[in-house]
Design an enzyme around this catalytic site. Structure first.
Site, PDB file in Angstrom:
ATOM      1  N   ARG A  85     -50.827  -3.144  18.791  1.00 19.50           N
ATOM      2  CA  ARG A  85     -49.638  -3.258  17.944  1.00 19.50           C
ATOM      3  C   ARG A  85     -49.372  -4.743  17.707  1.00 19.50           C
ATOM      4  O   ARG A  85     -49.158  -5.483  18.661  1.00 19.50           O
ATOM      5  CB  ARG A  85     -48.435  -2.596  18.624  1.00 19.50           C
ATOM      6  CG  ARG A  85     -47.122  -2.792  17.892  1.00 19.50           C
ATOM      7  CD  ARG A  85     -45.963  -2.028  18.542  1.00 19.50           C
ATOM      8  NE  ARG A  85     -44.735  -2.315  17.848  1.00 19.50           N
ATOM      9  CZ  ARG A  85     -43.801  -3.175  18.277  1.00 19.50           C
ATOM     10  NH1 ARG A  85     -43.942  -3.797  19.434  1.00 19.50           N
ATOM     11  NH2 ARG A  85     -42.716  -3.400  17.557  1.00 19.50           N
ATOM     12  N   HIS A 127     -41.302  -8.612  12.326  1.00 16.88           N
ATOM     13  CA  HIS A 127     -40.908  -8.897  13.703  1.00 16.88           C
ATOM     14  C   HIS A 127     -40.241 -10.276  13.698  1.00 16.88           C
ATOM     15  O   HIS A 127     -40.736 -11.227  14.303  1.00 16.88           O
ATOM     16  CB  HIS A 127     -42.125  -8.821  14.630  1.00 16.88           C
ATOM     17  CG  HIS A 127     -41.809  -8.649  16.091  1.00 16.88           C
ATOM     18  ND1 HIS A 127     -42.357  -7.646  16.870  1.00 16.88           N
ATOM     19  CD2 HIS A 127     -41.001  -9.347  16.919  1.00 16.88           C
ATOM     20  CE1 HIS A 127     -41.905  -7.763  18.125  1.00 16.88           C
ATOM     21  NE2 HIS A 127     -41.077  -8.781  18.169  1.00 16.88           N
ATOM     22  N   GLU A 172     -36.977  -3.864  16.181  1.00 13.68           N
ATOM     23  CA  GLU A 172     -35.678  -4.173  16.780  1.00 13.68           C
ATOM     24  C   GLU A 172     -34.693  -4.831  15.819  1.00 13.68           C
ATOM     25  O   GLU A 172     -34.315  -6.004  16.006  1.00 13.68           O
ATOM     26  CB  GLU A 172     -35.882  -5.056  18.024  1.00 13.68           C
ATOM     27  CG  GLU A 172     -36.766  -4.439  19.078  1.00 13.68           C
ATOM     28  CD  GLU A 172     -36.790  -5.247  20.384  1.00 13.68           C
ATOM     29  OE1 GLU A 172     -36.175  -6.312  20.461  1.00 13.68           O
ATOM     30  OE2 GLU A 172     -37.431  -4.769  21.349  1.00 13.68           O
ATOM     31  N   ASN A 300     -38.530   0.667  22.141  1.00  8.51           N
ATOM     32  CA  ASN A 300     -38.790  -0.479  23.017  1.00  8.51           C
ATOM     33  C   ASN A 300     -37.788  -0.386  24.153  1.00  8.51           C
ATOM     34  O   ASN A 300     -36.581  -0.304  23.918  1.00  8.51           O
ATOM     35  CB  ASN A 300     -38.591  -1.801  22.277  1.00  8.51           C
ATOM     36  CG  ASN A 300     -39.674  -2.041  21.222  1.00  8.51           C
ATOM     37  OD1 ASN A 300     -40.584  -1.219  21.052  1.00  8.51           O
ATOM     38  ND2 ASN A 300     -39.583  -3.147  20.528  1.00  8.51           N
ATOM     39  N   TYR A 302     -36.491  -1.989  27.889  1.00  6.71           N
ATOM     40  CA  TYR A 302     -36.536  -3.016  28.936  1.00  6.71           C
ATOM     41  C   TYR A 302     -35.580  -2.730  30.093  1.00  6.71           C
ATOM     42  O   TYR A 302     -35.896  -2.998  31.238  1.00  6.71           O
ATOM     43  CB  TYR A 302     -36.281  -4.401  28.332  1.00  6.71           C
ATOM     44  CG  TYR A 302     -37.475  -4.845  27.508  1.00  6.71           C
ATOM     45  CD1 TYR A 302     -38.591  -5.399  28.121  1.00  6.71           C
ATOM     46  CD2 TYR A 302     -37.519  -4.621  26.129  1.00  6.71           C
ATOM     47  CE1 TYR A 302     -39.720  -5.758  27.384  1.00  6.71           C
ATOM     48  CE2 TYR A 302     -38.652  -4.979  25.389  1.00  6.71           C
ATOM     49  CZ  TYR A 302     -39.747  -5.537  26.030  1.00  6.71           C
ATOM     50  OH  TYR A 302     -40.860  -5.874  25.311  1.00  6.71           O
ATOM     51  N   GLU A 370     -42.817  -0.849  23.152  1.00  6.83           N
ATOM     52  CA  GLU A 370     -42.762  -2.034  24.018  1.00  6.83           C
ATOM     53  C   GLU A 370     -42.134  -1.651  25.340  1.00  6.83           C
ATOM     54  O   GLU A 370     -41.140  -0.913  25.378  1.00  6.83           O
ATOM     55  CB  GLU A 370     -41.887  -3.163  23.428  1.00  6.83           C
ATOM     56  CG  GLU A 370     -42.540  -3.996  22.379  1.00  6.83           C
ATOM     57  CD  GLU A 370     -41.637  -5.114  21.859  1.00  6.83           C
ATOM     58  OE1 GLU A 370     -40.803  -5.634  22.624  1.00  6.83           O
ATOM     59  OE2 GLU A 370     -41.788  -5.454  20.685  1.00  6.83           O
TER      60      GLU A 370
HETATM   61  C1  FCB Z   1     -38.408  -7.640  22.707  1.00  4.60           C
HETATM   62  C2  FCB Z   1     -39.128  -8.251  21.527  1.00  4.60           C
HETATM   63  C3  FCB Z   1     -40.452  -8.873  21.872  1.00  4.60           C
HETATM   64  C4  FCB Z   1     -40.424  -9.575  23.197  1.00  4.60           C
HETATM   65  C5  FCB Z   1     -39.826  -8.700  24.275  1.00  4.60           C
HETATM   66  C6  FCB Z   1     -39.809  -9.327  25.641  1.00  4.60           C
HETATM   67  O1  FCB Z   1     -37.045  -7.587  22.453  1.00  4.60           O
HETATM   68  O2  FCB Z   1     -39.359  -7.273  20.533  1.00  4.60           O
HETATM   69  O3  FCB Z   1     -40.819  -9.701  20.811  1.00  4.60           O
HETATM   70  O4  FCB Z   1     -39.795 -10.790  23.090  1.00  4.60           O
HETATM   71  O5  FCB Z   1     -38.533  -8.346  23.904  1.00  4.60           O
END
Ligand code: FCB
Length: 463
Positions: A85, A127, A172, A300, A302, A370
């Protein structure tokens, strides 16, 4: 490669055909910012501002991927990646608003070399690298930018077409709008809540317009959008905490999920944003454009958020990326381990986010586009023993698997990132890669996590 399928030891197998990949983004890895006719993006301008990016870092040299793409594809192949990707750089493809043969040729070659290596190309149109030229005309807070985005899509989608295995319009949009125009810690560094709210809508409008281009010019390639979802929980069941969670979930998740998957903006979020002019920028018919059916949704993930409606011990007030959220406080979990970015490690939140989409919206195939972590990697005797990242990956893949067992139609997982790279406002200090990059020599060294991930891919199962 033996013809025998590798045995799975734990039975934690993923569905057949599960897509295993890794992700990057153009500005974060390519470097070569002034090469082959590329024009400056908002990130070039932002990084040039003193104090905007840690260490004064810029888009140079990044991972020099523009020049080393062939080597990087060979590396991906050696790791057994099924998909890559990456994002397409608008400032390379259409500098000055005109097609740039040399910039386009880079992606043309990249896609062909991925296909030749048996790796699915997953391309993202945007992006975060808006041409600075368009920011000078008002950027995403201006409606016109959505139409410029669709024209840029027309320039490239027909060229790469169905050779791209899967297209994404935006990465995002929450970050592009709220961090870029609200909090100002991302490019273009503006701090205006009304601009942030308008940017969110125009990004989504651009998504809808680009979906039309994708249907016409790449009719056989699946297309979708990538959102950063965060499960939000109230710190207690008091009405103030519950309302804080509703507001943050609204701006982070539902402001984007609802128009894409439900056909319109959530009324409570529209009401929250009304004092900032949001309703005025949404014109009749816009929500129909944004509701263009997607073939898949990229998630995505985190971490999650715990929020309260008033200060609690250790909490911090919502920053300017949260619009009209003055009463909201973010409540940390002191027991949670943290990554090098200071983010709490919360694998169960991945299951929760996937379930939020699965339970709350129309059925749509999901991909984790992600997920990853920065850790202070140490290169010792030519090796990086990043056991913390292996543990992170293992825990999050278990959480992804958990979602599958709950009936979520999860079809793939992309680790962020393939390579160490330019981590936006954090510069090169934060390393997310499966592969270590020595920025002085551009030497690539796969970390222990890369070898571990290769094994998962080969087995289609956790070890
Ligand atoms: C996300 C982004 C990516 C990277 C990660 C850690 O928010 O999409 O580009 O910076 O965080």
């Amino acid at each position: 490669m033996s013809a025998e399928p590798l045995p799975t030891r734990t039975g934690l197998a993923f569905p057949p055909g599960f897509v295993w990949g890794a992700a990057t983004a153009a500005f974060q890895v390519e470097g070569a910012t002034t090469v082959d006719g590329r024009e400056p993006s908002v990130w070039d301008a932002f990084a040039a501002r003193p104090g905007a990016v840690a260490g004064g870092d810029t888009g140079e040299p990044a991972a020099d991927h523009y020049r080393r793409a062939a080597e990087d594809v060979a590396l991906m192949r050696s790791l057994g990646l099924g998909a890559y990707r990456f994002s397409l750089a608008w400032p390379r493809i259409q500098p000055g608003g005109l097609p740039n043969v040399r910039g386009i040729a880079f992606y043309d070659r990249l896609v062909d070399s991925l296909l030749a290596a048996g790796i699915q190309p997953w391309a993202t149109l945007y992006h975060w690298d808006l041409p600075q030229r368009l920011e000078d005309l008002g950027g995403w807070p201006v409606r016109d930018t959505a139409y410029r985005f669709a024209e840029y899509a027309e320039t490239i989608v027909g060229v790469l077409g169905d050779r791209v295995a899967s297209w994404s319009t935006l990465n995002e949009p929450w970050c592009a709008a709220m961090l870029g125009y609200g909090k100002g810690i991302h490019a273009p560094g503006r701090t205006d809540p009304a601009a942030a709210a308008a940017a969110a809508h125009h990004l989504l409008l651009g998504h809808g317009l680009a979906m039309d281009v994708l249907r016409r010019d790449a009719p056989r390639a699946p297309a979708g959008i990538t959102l950063n979802l965060y499960p939000v929980t109230p710190a207690s069941d008091t009405p103030a905490d519950v309302d804080a969670a509703r507001r943050i979930d609204g701006q982070q998740n539902r402001l984007f999920l609802d128009p894409v998957l439900r056909g319109g903006y959530p009324t409570d979020v529209v009401a929250d944003l009304a004092p900032f002019g949001f309703a005025d920028v949404v014109l009749p018919g816009d929500e129909d454009v944004i509701a263009a059916p997607v073939d898949w949704l990229g998630v995505n993930y985190y971490r999650g958020y715990r929020v309260a409606g008033s200060p609690t011990p250790g909490s911090s007030p919502a920053g300017a990326e949260w619009i009209g959220a003055d009463a909201v406080h973010f409540v940390p979990d002191p027991a949670a381990p943290r990554t090098d970015s200071g983010w709490e490690v919360q694998p169960a939140g991945l299951t929760a986010s996937l379930l939020q989409v699965h339970r709350g919206y129309r059925p749509v195939p999901l991909y984790v586009t992600e997920n990853g972590a920065a850790y202070p990697d140490v290169l010792r005797a030519g090796e990086i023993a990043d056991t913390d990242r292996v543990a992170f990956l293992d825990a999050h893949l278990r959480a992804a698997h958990d979602a599958v067992t709950h009936g979520v139609d999860l079809r793939g997982y992309f680790y962020w990132s393939l390579l160490d790279n330019f981590e936006w406002a954090e510069g090169y200090a934060k390393r997310f890669g499966l592969v270590h990059v020595d920025y002085a020599t551009q030497q690539r060294t796969p970390k222990r996590s890369a070898h571990w991930y290769s094994e998962v891919i080969a087995r289609n199962a956790l070890p």
